[in-house]
Each structure stands twice: as C-alpha cells, then as structure tokens.
Write a protein that holds these residues in place. Structure first.
Motif, PDB file in Angstrom:
ATOM      1  N   ALA A 137       0.837  -1.203   0.000  1.00 56.69           N
ATOM      2  CA  ALA A 137       0.000   0.000   0.000  1.00 56.69           C
ATOM      3  C   ALA A 137       0.870   1.251   0.000  1.00 56.69           C
ATOM      4  CB  ALA A 137      -0.926  -0.015   1.207  1.00 56.69           C
ATOM      5  N   ILE A 138       1.947   1.226   0.785  1.00 57.41           N
ATOM      6  CA  ILE A 138       2.868   2.371   0.821  1.00 57.41           C
ATOM      7  C   ILE A 138       3.500   2.603  -0.545  1.00 57.41           C
ATOM      8  CG2 ILE A 138       5.106   3.126   1.736  1.00 57.41           C
ATOM      9  CD1 ILE A 138       4.265   1.817   4.409  1.00 57.41           C
ATOM     10  N   LEU A 139       3.914   1.531  -1.197  1.00 59.39           N
ATOM     11  CA  LEU A 139       4.622   1.661  -2.481  1.00 59.39           C
ATOM     12  C   LEU A 139       3.687   1.958  -3.653  1.00 59.39           C
ATOM     13  CD1 LEU A 139       7.167  -1.287  -2.116  1.00 59.39           C
ATOM     14  CD2 LEU A 139       7.612   1.158  -1.821  1.00 59.39           C
ATOM     15  N   ASN A 140       2.437   1.522  -3.552  1.00 57.65           N
ATOM     16  CA  ASN A 140       1.525   1.647  -4.693  1.00 57.65           C
ATOM     17  C   ASN A 140       0.819   2.998  -4.772  1.00 57.65           C
ATOM     18  OD1 ASN A 140       2.172  -0.928  -5.520  1.00 57.65           O
ATOM     19  ND2 ASN A 140       0.415  -1.889  -4.537  1.00 57.65           N
ATOM     20  N   HIS A 141       0.754   3.723  -3.663  1.00 58.65           N
ATOM     21  CA  HIS A 141       0.106   5.028  -3.694  1.00 58.65           C
ATOM     22  C   HIS A 141       1.104   6.117  -4.115  1.00 58.65           C
ATOM     23  CE1 HIS A 141      -3.028   2.925  -1.372  1.00 58.65           C
ATOM     24  NE2 HIS A 141      -3.830   3.902  -1.771  1.00 58.65           N
ATOM     25  N   GLN A 142       0.554   7.212  -4.630  1.00 60.82           N
ATOM     26  CA  GLN A 142       1.382   8.317  -5.092  1.00 60.82           C
ATOM     27  C   GLN A 142       1.998   9.066  -3.912  1.00 60.82           C
ATOM     28  OE1 GLN A 142       2.027   9.001  -8.427  1.00 60.82           O
ATOM     29  NE2 GLN A 142       0.934   7.054  -8.712  1.00 60.82           N
ATOM     30  N   ASN A 143       3.179   9.625  -4.127  1.00 58.54           N
ATOM     31  CA  ASN A 143       3.814  10.421  -3.087  1.00 58.54           C
ATOM     32  C   ASN A 143       2.888  11.556  -2.643  1.00 58.54           C
ATOM     33  OD1 ASN A 143       6.078   8.836  -3.336  1.00 58.54           O
ATOM     34  ND2 ASN A 143       7.168  10.278  -4.648  1.00 58.54           N
ATOM     35  N   GLY A 144       2.744  11.716  -1.328  1.00 57.55           N
ATOM     36  CA  GLY A 144       1.870  12.748  -0.797  1.00 57.55           C
ATOM     37  C   GLY A 144       0.427  12.322  -0.653  1.00 57.55           C
TER      38      GLY A 144
END
Length: 477
Positions: A341-348
């Motif tokens: 989930a951390i890696l798949n979402h966009q920064n910010g």
C-alpha cells in the motif's frame, strides 16, 4: 509505535571505552553551510513525509519560527550538540510527540568522556511543581520530597519553559513527562551547559524556604548510580491472595524470536491464572514504552469479550522517503499488504489502511473475571493506545493518572538521517483515531484517578487498586 530510551546502551559503550579525561573536546564540528543545508532538507522532508505537519501550528507561524532558527546559525563552525539542538527545535515546533529529534546522546557521551558534570538532583514534575525525587549530592541539607523553587535565581517554571522548545509533544504536560523520561540533569546540561555549582532554593516539607549551594557531580557518576530509570523493560507475573498481577513489559522486542517469546510468556501466565481460578486480574501498563499491536492485541485477546481493533480510523501518507525506507527494509522479501500500500500510492497521497480485526482467545482460554489496568503519565504510544482500546470496549477499568501520550495521535513513526550531519529525524506517517472516535487532544483519562508520585517509594496506584477496589469486593464474598 514505540518510545525507547537507549542511554543505557550508550553508557555501556562508555564503560568499555578508555576514558580520555582531558580538557580536549572531541565533539564533531560542522561548517555553518552544512547545518543550514540540513535544516532546509529537514523542513522540506517533514513537509513531504509528515502526515500533517501543520495539524497544531499554522503554516505561516511554523515557517516564521523556522526562519528565525535558520538565521540564528552562527557563521563559523557548529558543534554536533548545537546542531542537534537546532534540529530538535525545528521538529518541536509542530507540537507532535512523534515528530522529533532525540536527546543529543552522542554529544552527551563525548561530554562524559571529557569528565563533564551535571546537576545532582533528579526532579519529579507534578501539578506544575518540581520536587526532589533522587539525591546525588553530598550536601546533607537537601531532602527528598522538597519542592525546588529556583536554580541560580531562575524560577523552575522558567527553566521548564526554556527546555520545552527542545521537546516534541502535543501539550506542556507531555513535555514535562518527556523531561522526566530523559531526566532533568541531562537536559539542564544540554540546554544551559556545564556548571560547577548551583544555588538551589527549595521549600521544605514544613513550609520553610531555604537556599543551598550544591556542587555538580561527574556525569559518569550520575549515570552509573542513578536508580530512577523511568521505563520498565521487564515482564513479570505474580499471584497473591487470589489476585493475579501481570506486567507484560514493552510491546516490542529486539531479541531473536522476540514476539514468539512474548506470546509464550502471556500464554504461560494466563494458563496459570485460569488454573488457579483467579477472579481478579491487574494488568500493569505503567512506564511502558509501547511498541507494536501484534504484542498488545495478543495480550488483550485473553480478557476481551468481543472482537476488537485498536483504532476507529487509521490513515497513512506515503512519500518518497518512506518508499525508499520500505524498499530497504524488505529487499528480496515478499511484500505484505502494508508495504504494498505504501509503495503503490502516489507520493503525498493519504489513504485508509485496515488491519484484521482481532478475535478474543477461545472461550476456554479467556479470563472471565474482573480486570483492572494500571496507567500513568509514562504510559506511551501503543501502550496508551491499548489502554484507550480497553477502556472504549469496556474490557477493564483503568486506574491511575492521565497518560502524557494521547490515544488519538499522529504516529506510525519512521526515521531518516540528515545528509550532512547524520542526525536522525523521526516523523509520523500516520493518523490514528481511538476506537470510540474521540479526536480531542488529551491523554487516556482513567476511570479511577490516582496520582503517581515519583518522589517516594510508595506505589500509590497499585495500593489503591488493591485496597480500595479489590479488597472491599473480596470481603463481600
């Protein structure tokens, strides 16, 4: 989530290293440009990585304070101690306990090695006053329990206010709790520097005001003789007069198979509790640093009567720094749902994340008697969140004092080093709302309020639980 004070490790390192008790100062020095670069980098990354850097402080006010700190950087070289203090102040502007730079332990170790000295009284900070809780002075006139009014003609309240900007916390109450945790002698040195002696004005227990001159003591002597370490690292289980007492220790472990060993300890304790048909259980979460819900949920499952979770809402904000750390900590490993989930979402991007609901233990294993949970101002992080969970679900009655840490909080902390100085900055990537949905900025308030005095050897909270809550009930049966 965890709050660990690892100065014991630093002191151990000092103990095995040859001490160079000379006038030479081996403290690292940095050019002003490097420190300014780190300050700018720190602020930029906190904005990008903190879940909500401006939750409690207006952005314009934060920026103005940051600029003042930046402008205060001297033009020549800066010691590691002074640089760390600048970083502490920048982090603390947010008034978020998990957005922090720790006490400057490496500089303190260097100071120990040079034969540096510290203030020789440990202080308990209670009800807006400071009391002598431990004595490390050879002056026979100073007594335990006396109220400290001033040091070198500066009122104690003003000293606290000057130290608070270096401590990250949501409230002044929590800042004082953290000052107790790290210790007043250490922070007095960090903020005000070395002193050979101190003029200390006190109010005696019979109301007299007296002033004493007391000498500083070697910091190494202070560290090797102090007996009031706040956090409890030990687990214990006792059974007496039909009452089971369980202190699970911190909800974390750095030992090999630490979680497995923790669960085995909990299993063993409840096997014995149920075998002895105890009808009353005391769970002690005082002086608990917190940790991970995998530990705390396992404990609570033994006396829960319904499925539960430790939050009503849990949100995360991902960032490039967080993604970098996630990749580094899971190289070549299959990523779990949390890491993905951390890696798949966009920064910010801010997103909801849900953990599986925790089920109670099988009925034959569950404890079905009365449960009391003890808390105090040094019940931290996941321990405070767990206490709120227990209270909100009605699994037990809470006894003690309001926690310094808050159960609705910005947490799920991760850290990153500053590129020039190497100082570690910690930021919260998540936001947790306690199970009952209360978003007020306050600690866990127990059902039975009992003040925990650090200046004496009495255990007021445990004694109250036994004498006022448990014994009257036992006498009726």
């Amino acid at each position: 989530m965890t709050m660990k004070v690892k100065l014991w490790l630093f002191i151990w390192i000092v103990g095995i290293m040859p001490l160079k008790l000379t006038a030479q100062n081996n403290e690292k020095q940095f050019p002003a440009s490097a420190v300014k670069a780190d300050l700018a980098y720190m602020y930029d990354q906190m904005e990008k990585s903190h879940y909500n850097l401006y939750a409690y402080v207006d952005k314009t006010a934060y920026k103005a304070t940051f600029n003042k700190i930046l402008q205060s950087v001297p033009q020549d070289t800066i010691s590691l101690l002074d640089a760390t203090k600048l970083f502490q102040r920048v982090a603390a502007i947010a008034n978020v306990g998990h957005n922090e730079v720790d006490f400057p332990a490496p500089s303190y170790i260097n100071y120990l090695q040079q034969g540096g000295t510290v203030f020789p009284l440990e202080l308990a900070l209670e009800d807006g006053k400071a009391y002598v809780s431990r004595l490390y002075t050879d002056n026979p006139n100073v007594k335990l329990g006396e109220q400290v009014l001033s040091i070198d003609n500066t009122p104690i309240k003003q000293l606290q206010q000057k130290i608070h900007p270096y401590l990250s916390a949501e409230r002044p109450y929590f800042k004082d709790v953290k000052l107790e945790l790290w210790s007043f002698p250490r922070y007095y040195w960090s903020v005000f520097g070395e002193r050979e002696a101190f003029n200390v004005k006190v109010k005696t227990q019979d109301g007299q005001v007296k002033t004493y001159t007391i000498k500083a003591i070697p910091a190494l002597d202070y560290e090797t003789t102090r007996t009031d370490v706040v956090l409890n690292e030990d687990r214990s289980y006792k059974f007496n007069n039909g009452v089971a007492y369980l202190d699970p220790g911190p909800f974390s472990s750095s030992a090999e198979k630490g979680e497995e060993k923790f669960k085995a300890f909990i299993d063993s304790a409840f096997t014995d509790i149920n075998a002895k048909n105890s009808r009353t259980l005391i769970v002690d979460l005082r002086n608990n640093s917190g940790g991970h819900n995998a530990f705390s949920d396992y404990l609570i499952a033994y006396f829960a009567d319904k499925p539960f979770k430790w939050y009503s809402a849990f949100k995360l904000k991902t960032s490039e720094l967080l993604k970098k750390q996630t990749r580094q900590t899971t190289p070549g490993l299959e990523l779990d749902d949390y890491a993905q989930a951390i890696l798949n979402h966009q920064n910010g991007e801010i997103f909801d994340f849900s953990f599986p609901v925790q089920e109670p233990m099988p009925e034959q294993k569950c404890f079905k008697g009365k449960v009391y949970v003890l808390v105090n101002r040094h019940t931290y992080s996941m321990a405070a969140v767990s206490a709120a969970l227990i209270q909100d679900y009605g699994f037990a009655e809470l006894v003690g004092e309001e926690t310094g840490d808050v159960p609705t909080l910005y947490a799920s902390q991760f850290s990153f080093p500053l590129p020039e100085t190497g100082v570690i900055v910690k930021v919260p990537k998540g936001y947790i709302i306690r199970p009952n949905g209360d978003t007020q900025l306050r600690g866990v308030v127990p059902d039975h309020k009992v003040r925990d005095h650090l200046l004496d050897e009495q255990d007021e909270i445990l004694n109250y639980t036994l004498q006022k809550l448990i014994q009257p009930t036992q006498s009726r049966h």
